[in-house]
Design an enzyme around this catalytic site. Structure first.
Site, PDB file in Angstrom:
ATOM      1  N   LYS A  85     -11.010  -9.545   2.772  1.00 35.76           N
ATOM      2  CA  LYS A  85     -11.300  -8.272   2.099  1.00 35.76           C
ATOM      3  C   LYS A  85     -12.698  -8.288   1.478  1.00 35.76           C
ATOM      4  CE  LYS A  85      -9.551  -7.079  -1.927  1.00 35.76           C
ATOM      5  NZ  LYS A  85      -8.621  -6.696  -3.003  1.00 35.76           N
ATOM      6  N   ASP A 114      -7.580  -2.691   0.326  1.00 38.10           N
ATOM      7  CA  ASP A 114      -7.067  -3.136  -0.972  1.00 38.10           C
ATOM      8  C   ASP A 114      -5.754  -2.423  -1.254  1.00 38.10           C
ATOM      9  OD1 ASP A 114      -7.792  -0.538  -1.571  1.00 38.10           O
ATOM     10  OD2 ASP A 114      -8.924  -1.065  -3.370  1.00 38.10           O
TER      11      ASP A 114
END
Length: 210
Positions: A120, A138
């Site tokens: 991420k 997220d």
């Protein structure tokens, strides 16, 4: 959800916010990398408060490395998990100096090899610093994608895979900013603000609020 509906959703989000940006404050790829690393399980507001004190003093791999772990902790101690994050950022700086001439590498493999950097974080840096069509999923993007039925998946990896498949090329660079902001301010976790949502009529969430 069909692709025509997806394109209309993205068109509306783009029209409402043509040049979306991260809410983390940064002035270089390195500052962004540090800020994103610090933001795990923390708010952007909290990270910005800490980096507002840190970056004027140290905002390069060498200067942060020179602070030492304990010196760095003093600047980031208001952020959750600051002990582990200070260790990771300090080690990251050493690797950047030793292996990348003090520069942030424009490479997923190299980024993910850095301490404290997962997929991420690498996606955020590649997208926001270097303009890659990478999508960092997220909690907000995961929720919005599943709730609206835009790109459903049981894991963040599956949602990312689906988004990369269904988002048209023209929207790929900015889509993760739009979805994060939509999840942060409109499609919130506890009770989505459907009445003020610009894509309410396109969303396939069955339990819309007034």
């Amino acid at each position: 959800m069909n692709n025509a509906k997806r394109k209309e959703i993205l068109t509306r989000l783009r029209d409402a916010n043509p040049n979306p940006e991260t809410e983390l404050n940064f002035a270089s790829p390195f500052e962004l990398l540090v800020a994103v690393t610090l933001s795990a399980q923390a708010t952007d507001v909290g990270v910005n408060k800490a980096t507002a004190k840190l970056f004027p003093v140290a905002n390069t791999p060498q200067s942060i490395y020179d602070l030492g772990v304990d010196g760095l902790k003093e600047y980031i101690k208001t952020i959750g998990l600051f002990n582990a994050k200070a260790e990771n950022v300090h080690k990251m700086c050493r690797i950047l100096l030793d292996q990348h001439n003090g520069e942030v590498p424009e490479s997923r493999e190299a980024l993910e090899a850095l301490p404290g950097v997962g997929r991420k974080t690498a996606n955020v840096v590649l997208n926001t610093a270097f303009g890659w069509p990478a999508i960092a999923v997220d909690t907000h993007i995961f929720r919005v994608s599943n709730r609206t039925k835009f790109a459903m998946g049981k894991t963040v990896e599956k949602v990312e895979e689906k988004l990369l498949k269904v988002v048209p090329k023209e929207f790929k660079v900015d889509v993760h900013h739009w979805l994060i902001l939509h999840g942060r301010y409109t499609c919130v976790a506890r009770k989505p603000r459907c009445g003020s949502c610009i894509i309410e009529d396109l969303c396939e969430y069955p339990d819309k609020t007034e």
